[in-house]
Write a protein that holds these residues in place. Sequence first.
Motif, PDB file in Angstrom:
ATOM      1  N   SER A 127       0.833  -1.214   0.000  1.00  0.00           N
ATOM      2  CA  SER A 127       0.000   0.000   0.000  1.00  0.00           C
ATOM      3  C   SER A 127       0.863   1.257   0.000  1.00  0.00           C
ATOM      4  O   SER A 127       0.559   2.240  -0.703  1.00  0.00           O
ATOM      5  CB  SER A 127      -0.922  -0.007   1.223  1.00  0.00           C
ATOM      6  N   ASN A 128       1.954   1.256   0.757  1.00  0.00           N
ATOM      7  CA  ASN A 128       2.846   2.411   0.794  1.00  0.00           C
ATOM      8  C   ASN A 128       3.457   2.669  -0.582  1.00  0.00           C
ATOM      9  O   ASN A 128       3.542   3.810  -1.044  1.00  0.00           O
ATOM     10  CB  ASN A 128       3.940   2.154   1.835  1.00  0.00           C
ATOM     11  N   ILE A 129       3.869   1.609  -1.266  1.00  0.00           N
ATOM     12  CA  ILE A 129       4.498   1.785  -2.591  1.00  0.00           C
ATOM     13  C   ILE A 129       3.476   2.268  -3.612  1.00  0.00           C
ATOM     14  O   ILE A 129       3.773   3.148  -4.442  1.00  0.00           O
ATOM     15  CB  ILE A 129       5.149   0.459  -3.030  1.00  0.00           C
ATOM     16  N   LEU A 130       2.266   1.733  -3.567  1.00  0.00           N
ATOM     17  CA  LEU A 130       1.251   2.141  -4.543  1.00  0.00           C
ATOM     18  C   LEU A 130       0.838   3.597  -4.338  1.00  0.00           C
ATOM     19  O   LEU A 130       0.468   4.282  -5.301  1.00  0.00           O
ATOM     20  CB  LEU A 130       0.035   1.219  -4.444  1.00  0.00           C
ATOM     21  N   ARG A 131       0.900   4.097  -3.097  1.00  0.00           N
ATOM     22  CA  ARG A 131       0.572   5.509  -2.859  1.00  0.00           C
ATOM     23  C   ARG A 131       1.641   6.427  -3.447  1.00  0.00           C
ATOM     24  O   ARG A 131       1.351   7.556  -3.845  1.00  0.00           O
ATOM     25  CB  ARG A 131       0.431   5.772  -1.350  1.00  0.00           C
ATOM     26  N   ARG A 132       2.871   5.975  -3.480  1.00  0.00           N
ATOM     27  CA  ARG A 132       3.947   6.797  -4.018  1.00  0.00           C
ATOM     28  C   ARG A 132       3.999   6.781  -5.550  1.00  0.00           C
ATOM     29  O   ARG A 132       4.737   7.565  -6.141  1.00  0.00           O
ATOM     30  CB  ARG A 132       5.298   6.287  -3.495  1.00  0.00           C
ATOM     31  N   MET A 133       3.262   5.919  -6.183  1.00  0.00           N
ATOM     32  CA  MET A 133       3.463   5.660  -7.611  1.00  0.00           C
ATOM     33  C   MET A 133       3.193   6.880  -8.477  1.00  0.00           C
ATOM     34  O   MET A 133       3.825   7.066  -9.521  1.00  0.00           O
ATOM     35  CB  MET A 133       2.568   4.490  -8.037  1.00  0.00           C
ATOM     36  N   ASP A 134       2.257   7.744  -8.093  1.00  0.00           N
ATOM     37  CA  ASP A 134       1.864   8.875  -8.939  1.00  0.00           C
ATOM     38  C   ASP A 134       2.503  10.193  -8.528  1.00  0.00           C
ATOM     39  O   ASP A 134       2.515  11.145  -9.320  1.00  0.00           O
ATOM     40  CB  ASP A 134       0.340   9.028  -8.920  1.00  0.00           C
ATOM     41  N   VAL A 148       5.014  -2.910  -9.374  1.00  0.00           N
ATOM     42  CA  VAL A 148       3.671  -3.210  -9.886  1.00  0.00           C
ATOM     43  C   VAL A 148       3.735  -4.346 -10.910  1.00  0.00           C
ATOM     44  O   VAL A 148       2.848  -5.206 -10.965  1.00  0.00           O
ATOM     45  CB  VAL A 148       3.047  -1.937 -10.497  1.00  0.00           C
ATOM     46  N   GLN A 149       4.779  -4.366 -11.715  1.00  0.00           N
ATOM     47  CA  GLN A 149       4.922  -5.471 -12.674  1.00  0.00           C
ATOM     48  C   GLN A 149       5.003  -6.814 -11.944  1.00  0.00           C
ATOM     49  O   GLN A 149       4.371  -7.792 -12.351  1.00  0.00           O
ATOM     50  CB  GLN A 149       6.170  -5.252 -13.520  1.00  0.00           C
ATOM     51  N   GLN A 150       5.777  -6.879 -10.840  1.00  0.00           N
ATOM     52  CA  GLN A 150       5.886  -8.124 -10.084  1.00  0.00           C
ATOM     53  C   GLN A 150       4.546  -8.509  -9.460  1.00  0.00           C
ATOM     54  O   GLN A 150       4.183  -9.691  -9.431  1.00  0.00           O
ATOM     55  CB  GLN A 150       6.951  -7.975  -8.994  1.00  0.00           C
ATOM     56  N   VAL A 154       2.473 -11.976 -10.253  1.00  0.00           N
ATOM     57  CA  VAL A 154       2.139 -12.926  -9.198  1.00  0.00           C
ATOM     58  C   VAL A 154       0.635 -13.134  -9.095  1.00  0.00           C
ATOM     59  O   VAL A 154       0.157 -14.260  -8.875  1.00  0.00           O
ATOM     60  CB  VAL A 154       2.730 -12.432  -7.864  1.00  0.00           C
ATOM     61  N   GLU A 155      -0.163 -12.080  -9.269  1.00  0.00           N
ATOM     62  CA  GLU A 155      -1.604 -12.157  -9.035  1.00  0.00           C
ATOM     63  C   GLU A 155      -2.396 -12.419 -10.306  1.00  0.00           C
ATOM     64  O   GLU A 155      -3.610 -12.215 -10.323  1.00  0.00           O
ATOM     65  CB  GLU A 155      -2.065 -10.857  -8.381  1.00  0.00           C
ATOM     66  N   THR A 156      -1.738 -12.857 -11.374  1.00  0.00           N
ATOM     67  CA  THR A 156      -2.403 -13.217 -12.626  1.00  0.00           C
ATOM     68  C   THR A 156      -2.216 -14.709 -12.861  1.00  0.00           C
ATOM     69  O   THR A 156      -1.117 -15.232 -12.681  1.00  0.00           O
ATOM     70  CB  THR A 156      -1.809 -12.432 -13.807  1.00  0.00           C
ATOM     71  N   PRO A 157      -3.261 -15.429 -13.241  1.00  0.00           N
ATOM     72  CA  PRO A 157      -3.099 -16.880 -13.486  1.00  0.00           C
ATOM     73  C   PRO A 157      -2.183 -17.142 -14.674  1.00  0.00           C
ATOM     74  O   PRO A 157      -2.212 -16.436 -15.676  1.00  0.00           O
ATOM     75  CB  PRO A 157      -4.524 -17.366 -13.747  1.00  0.00           C
ATOM     76  N   ALA A 158      -1.345 -18.164 -14.534  1.00  0.00           N
ATOM     77  CA  ALA A 158      -0.407 -18.549 -15.584  1.00  0.00           C
ATOM     78  C   ALA A 158      -0.905 -19.805 -16.291  1.00  0.00           C
ATOM     79  O   ALA A 158      -1.697 -20.583 -15.732  1.00  0.00           O
ATOM     80  CB  ALA A 158       0.989 -18.799 -15.003  1.00  0.00           C
ATOM     81  N   VAL A 159      -0.442 -19.986 -17.514  1.00  0.00           N
ATOM     82  CA  VAL A 159      -0.759 -21.194 -18.280  1.00  0.00           C
ATOM     83  C   VAL A 159       0.276 -22.241 -17.918  1.00  0.00           C
ATOM     84  O   VAL A 159       1.462 -22.086 -18.216  1.00  0.00           O
ATOM     85  CB  VAL A 159      -0.746 -20.899 -19.795  1.00  0.00           C
ATOM     86  N   VAL A 160      -0.157 -23.315 -17.271  1.00  0.00           N
ATOM     87  CA  VAL A 160       0.739 -24.344 -16.756  1.00  0.00           C
ATOM     88  C   VAL A 160       0.554 -25.613 -17.574  1.00  0.00           C
ATOM     89  O   VAL A 160      -0.568 -26.082 -17.771  1.00  0.00           O
ATOM     90  CB  VAL A 160       0.472 -24.620 -15.262  1.00  0.00           C
ATOM     91  N   GLU A 190      -7.437  -7.123  -8.287  1.00  0.00           N
ATOM     92  CA  GLU A 190      -6.360  -6.175  -8.003  1.00  0.00           C
ATOM     93  C   GLU A 190      -5.327  -6.164  -9.129  1.00  0.00           C
ATOM     94  O   GLU A 190      -4.852  -5.099  -9.547  1.00  0.00           O
ATOM     95  CB  GLU A 190      -5.693  -6.537  -6.683  1.00  0.00           C
ATOM     96  N   SER A 191      -4.958  -7.337  -9.648  1.00  0.00           N
ATOM     97  CA  SER A 191      -3.988  -7.376 -10.747  1.00  0.00           C
ATOM     98  C   SER A 191      -4.537  -6.706 -11.995  1.00  0.00           C
ATOM     99  O   SER A 191      -3.795  -6.024 -12.719  1.00  0.00           O
ATOM    100  CB  SER A 191      -3.619  -8.825 -11.048  1.00  0.00           C
ATOM    101  N   SER A 192      -5.838  -6.853 -12.236  1.00  0.00           N
ATOM    102  CA  SER A 192      -6.426  -6.178 -13.395  1.00  0.00           C
ATOM    103  C   SER A 192      -6.373  -4.664 -13.244  1.00  0.00           C
ATOM    104  O   SER A 192      -6.051  -3.932 -14.188  1.00  0.00           O
ATOM    105  CB  SER A 192      -7.868  -6.656 -13.580  1.00  0.00           C
ATOM    106  N   GLY A 193      -6.663  -4.155 -12.030  1.00  0.00           N
ATOM    107  CA  GLY A 193      -6.588  -2.713 -11.810  1.00  0.00           C
ATOM    108  C   GLY A 193      -5.170  -2.177 -11.908  1.00  0.00           C
ATOM    109  O   GLY A 193      -4.941  -1.095 -12.469  1.00  0.00           O
ATOM    110  N   LEU A 194      -4.189  -2.917 -11.366  1.00  0.00           N
ATOM    111  CA  LEU A 194      -2.801  -2.466 -11.466  1.00  0.00           C
ATOM    112  C   LEU A 194      -2.305  -2.490 -12.908  1.00  0.00           C
ATOM    113  O   LEU A 194      -1.502  -1.634 -13.311  1.00  0.00           O
ATOM    114  CB  LEU A 194      -1.912  -3.342 -10.590  1.00  0.00           C
TER     115      LEU A 194
END
Length: 746
Positions: A127-134, A148-150, A154-160, A190-194
């Motif tokens: 949360s602290n990092i996302l507040r600093r982003m803009d 944000v890329q990481q 992490v929060e997006t499903p992968a094709v396994v 959350e990953s979609s919004g980021l």
Amino acid sequence: MNSSQTLQQLESARNLALGDGRYYPTIIPGVLPIIGVHANAPLEIRRWGADFLAETFASPTWSLDSKETSCLSVLPTLKDYLDTSEDTGVIKSAVQAAACIYPLVYRHTISDPSDSHNWQTMGAIKSNILRRMDTAPPGVRICCVKFVQQVVLVETPAVVDPRRPDNMDISLTLVPRDHPLISYSLMEAESSGLLDRLLDIIHGEHSDALLITATLNCLGTLLQRRPVVTNRVLQSVLAFNPLKLANSPMTPKNKVMMKSIEKTNKMLLTNYMKRHPESPHNGRIHQHLERISHMRADIFDNNRKRPAPAEPTDGLDAAKRQRLGAVPADSPAAAPPLPSGPISFAQLFTLAPPNSGSTSFDVSVMGHDMILKLLVPLLHSIDQRKLDHAVNLIRGRYQELSKRPPPTAVDAANQATGATADDDEEYEPDFDQIEDAEQIHNKLDNVPPETAPAPVPNAPLAPFKLPQAPPLTEIEIQKYGDGTVRRLFGMMAALDEAPSKATITKPGFNRLAASNYDRDSWLTIICRLATRTSFGLEDPSHGIKSEDMSVSKKGDFSIADTIREALLNYIIYDWRKRIDVATNWLCEEWYNDRIQQSAYLSSLSQSSSASPSSPLPEPVPQYQKWTLKVLDKILPFVESTDKMLIRFISEIPELDREILKRVGRVADDPDRVQLSVMICQYLLMFRPPVRGIVVDLVEGLWRDNEGAKPFVQKILVKYRPAVLQTENHVKTEGEADGGEVKPAAA
């Protein structure tokens, strides 16, 4: 202890860890109390600590499991850095360290749902990092983009792929739906919004080119590792105009920023097309790149000034030459004089200066058709006045040449040796005839010898025999054999890369197996070298005779097995295109096994009779061994839609239970059950000798594989209906006994 001594000791510990990554888990607990905020550490030590943590968890020299264990102790220090520090250097390194630690904490929380404290600490850091982003300075914003890329990764499903799982890839796919701490739906939202926040950066203000290029580089990693976001990312990137700053004043700074953004955008799309050559988006990407290229040319090329026109070198303008009647400088009037000595036709008709480019141009490099196409327009474009003048010049040169006296022998010699007129004046000829060395040798050969040689006795010459080469050692045999095999397959690689040429091959069974130097001929040679290196098949009067085993095999080294291994690797490298090579090779192995077995039985019968000849050693079959190796190599890569496996199984010369067991193992994968059944159906239709083995295989699939029952039922109805009747009978008895199924009698 002052700060300089502390920094010196910390730097020594850092150098120790850089030399061997195994020391990181030991050094981190000792460093954290010194670099922490609560220890009232000076700013230099906190900067060193933040840099050290970012470098530590980005280092590939220690394992992921050790990082996961050590990262939990680092979370309070990172949270204190972000909450209390205002130094830009400390914040940048802390954000970079958090980007490396977030996937580790995420995986730890998945495996240990009871550890809610560390997950909450990681949530506060996020949360602290996302507040600093803009609102943060540009350097900190770039580090936030990486974080944000990481998070999106992490929060997006992968094709396994279940056959080749990647344990290093941490994604939303690893999260159970009923996890108490990590909600699957909330993480996905959350990953979609980021991701939307990342895409909004490239469509915002372009005043910060570093931030935009960093975002584009992060999107490239998302395109490569998360195919589910490909459509969103590509639509946003294709709608992005990297030359948006062209509407602002064209200052040098804006030009550099536009070129940087445009180059990064082009590299992103070009790399995507290289990794996915069959993607349906490649057409739109190509059109987008073409449009951006034209825009770039229009923006940057229009600012260049046209060069000044070249002034006429002879003082006359080309537009005034026709009115004034002046002769241009490149007209035939400036033709060079004829040289002395013999003149060729080319020198007679050449009116251009010697150093001009037209005299050194070789017309023969142009084709006959091209010269005919150029000749007619050139003749139409010649000025009649210039042509008449050139003809008069050549006529005058010819008349001058005809008035010259014929050259003498001395002139021809001077011309050949390059002698000049000054040399002729100082030359005093010697009228005695001078003979060269060759004439002297010819005369000496014709002179009779002073003393006749002694008569040679009429005796037969002794036979000459070369000395036998020393025997090769085992290491030399292996070295030379490996080198020979490498050269053979080096020739094959060159033939694979060379364009194929149509060759005329004699049809029929009496044709030669290797009559051309093409790929098929070399394959035939290699296959027969592998199968017949130690047996001579060319002497039928003596049966099968073994060659010198010191050449073909010595110790544990075998040229035949070396060629077979190289041939197997050559096939597996691109097995779909080289399945015909595997079929030809295995046919040669099968034929050679039959010939060897026949020769062995013949030698046994001869040894049992009155002849004292000893039987040949019992041959070792090779066909089944290498067929199973080929199948074991290609089966992990066979897809459910591959028809090449059906072709391979149908074309090899012999099938047995071991080979068909491999076909049955294909059905262990639910996606490839239908492929295994299709192979069985094909063999039942077109390979009657193995019909019994195939039906046994189908029956085994019916009994052991629940997923294969709908596919094999039709086969059993036709070829073995008793199996279905027995199972129906067992089910009927089980229902009659109250649901308890009794085993069928043997």
